[in-house]
Design a protein around this motif. Structure first.
Motif, PDB file in Angstrom:
ATOM      1  N   ILE A 147       0.836  -1.267  -0.027  1.00  0.00           N
ATOM      2  CA  ILE A 147      -0.037  -0.034   0.105  1.00  0.00           C
ATOM      3  C   ILE A 147       0.730   1.294  -0.014  1.00  0.00           C
ATOM      4  O   ILE A 147       0.503   2.275  -0.794  1.00  0.00           O
ATOM      5  N   GLY A 148       1.983   1.061   0.727  1.00  0.00           N
ATOM      6  CA  GLY A 148       2.894   2.404   0.852  1.00  0.00           C
ATOM      7  C   GLY A 148       3.585   2.663  -0.457  1.00  0.00           C
ATOM      8  O   GLY A 148       3.619   3.825  -0.835  1.00  0.00           O
ATOM      9  N   ILE A 149       4.098   1.373  -1.185  1.00  0.00           N
ATOM     10  CA  ILE A 149       4.691   1.659  -2.640  1.00  0.00           C
ATOM     11  C   ILE A 149       3.631   2.122  -3.458  1.00  0.00           C
ATOM     12  O   ILE A 149       4.008   3.039  -4.257  1.00  0.00           O
ATOM     13  N   GLY A 150       2.308   1.812  -3.408  1.00  0.00           N
ATOM     14  CA  GLY A 150       1.434   2.161  -4.325  1.00  0.00           C
ATOM     15  C   GLY A 150       0.990   3.514  -3.990  1.00  0.00           C
ATOM     16  O   GLY A 150       0.900   4.400  -5.243  1.00  0.00           O
ATOM     17  N   LEU A 151       0.711   4.111  -3.011  1.00  0.00           N
ATOM     18  CA  LEU A 151       0.521   5.688  -2.746  1.00  0.00           C
ATOM     19  C   LEU A 151       1.897   6.477  -2.904  1.00  0.00           C
ATOM     20  O   LEU A 151       1.488   7.475  -3.917  1.00  0.00           O
ATOM     21  N   THR A 152       2.962   5.790  -2.843  1.00  0.00           N
ATOM     22  CA  THR A 152       4.341   6.656  -3.081  1.00  0.00           C
ATOM     23  C   THR A 152       4.118   6.744  -4.632  1.00  0.00           C
ATOM     24  O   THR A 152       4.678   8.017  -5.425  1.00  0.00           O
ATOM     25  N   LEU A 153       4.017   5.875  -5.535  1.00  0.00           N
ATOM     26  CA  LEU A 153       4.033   5.812  -7.038  1.00  0.00           C
ATOM     27  C   LEU A 153       2.983   6.624  -7.615  1.00  0.00           C
ATOM     28  O   LEU A 153       2.983   7.402  -8.475  1.00  0.00           O
ATOM     29  N   GLY A 154       1.789   6.615  -6.777  1.00  0.00           N
ATOM     30  CA  GLY A 154       0.756   7.464  -7.257  1.00  0.00           C
ATOM     31  C   GLY A 154       0.879   8.927  -6.974  1.00  0.00           C
ATOM     32  O   GLY A 154       0.784   9.937  -7.795  1.00  0.00           O
ATOM     33  N   ILE A 155       1.693   9.359  -5.887  1.00  0.00           N
ATOM     34  CA  ILE A 155       1.786  10.889  -5.629  1.00  0.00           C
ATOM     35  C   ILE A 155       3.084  11.123  -6.636  1.00  0.00           C
ATOM     36  O   ILE A 155       2.663  12.299  -7.256  1.00  0.00           O
ATOM     37  N   LEU A 156       3.906  10.126  -6.961  1.00  0.00           N
ATOM     38  CA  LEU A 156       4.736  10.446  -7.999  1.00  0.00           C
ATOM     39  C   LEU A 156       4.406  11.082  -9.223  1.00  0.00           C
ATOM     40  O   LEU A 156       4.781  11.753  -9.749  1.00  0.00           O
ATOM     41  N   VAL A 157       3.563  10.065  -9.625  1.00  0.00           N
ATOM     42  CA  VAL A 157       3.031  10.193 -10.885  1.00  0.00           C
ATOM     43  C   VAL A 157       1.813  11.682 -10.933  1.00  0.00           C
ATOM     44  O   VAL A 157       1.872  12.391 -12.038  1.00  0.00           O
ATOM     45  N   LEU A 158       1.304  12.058  -9.888  1.00  0.00           N
ATOM     46  CA  LEU A 158       0.323  13.151  -9.815  1.00  0.00           C
ATOM     47  C   LEU A 158       1.438  14.295  -9.920  1.00  0.00           C
ATOM     48  O   LEU A 158       1.160  15.512 -10.447  1.00  0.00           O
ATOM     49  N   LEU A 159       2.571  14.163  -9.270  1.00  0.00           N
ATOM     50  CA  LEU A 159       3.517  15.361  -9.241  1.00  0.00           C
ATOM     51  C   LEU A 159       4.243  15.566 -10.439  1.00  0.00           C
ATOM     52  O   LEU A 159       4.392  16.568 -11.108  1.00  0.00           O
ATOM     53  N   ALA A 160       4.440  14.555 -11.527  1.00  0.00           N
ATOM     54  CA  ALA A 160       5.271  14.404 -12.654  1.00  0.00           C
ATOM     55  C   ALA A 160       4.315  14.645 -13.921  1.00  0.00           C
ATOM     56  O   ALA A 160       4.953  15.367 -15.006  1.00  0.00           O
ATOM     57  N   LEU A 161       2.981  14.451 -13.718  1.00  0.00           N
ATOM     58  CA  LEU A 161       2.083  14.479 -14.818  1.00  0.00           C
ATOM     59  C   LEU A 161       1.934  15.998 -15.417  1.00  0.00           C
ATOM     60  O   LEU A 161       2.025  16.040 -16.532  1.00  0.00           O
TER      61      LEU A 161
END
Length: 80
Positions: free
Chosen positions: A10-24
């Motif tokens: 769950i932590g890895i998924g949230l981290t990747l989701g936040i990274l995508v939202l910031l990089a998009l």
């Protein structure tokens, strides 16, 4: 899978989701800039193609020397 492994996923998924939202937004802006650059390049190439088709390549604007000489010829000298 135990509870710790699930929390890690769950932590890895949230981290990747936040990274995508910031990089998009940055990625979308980069793609937009590339599209605009391509459009400018195509317009410039089309403009250059039109210039090549003209019958005369000489400039229609008189040079500075011509402008200066014409101005000097048109002045009337007045004796003081």
């Amino acid at each position: 899978m135990n509870e710790n492994e699930i929390e890690g996923l769950i932590g890895i998924g949230l981290t990747l989701g936040i990274l995508v939202l910031l990089a998009l937004p940055s990625l979308l802006g980069h793609l937009r800039d590339r599209r605009i650059d391509r459009q400018i390049r195509e317009a410039q190439e089309a403009l250059d193609g039109e210039r090549d088709q003209k019958s005369s390549s000489r400039s229609t604007v008189p040079s500075t020397a011509t402008w200066y000489a014409e101005g000097r010829r048109s002045k009337k000298f007045v004796s003081s």
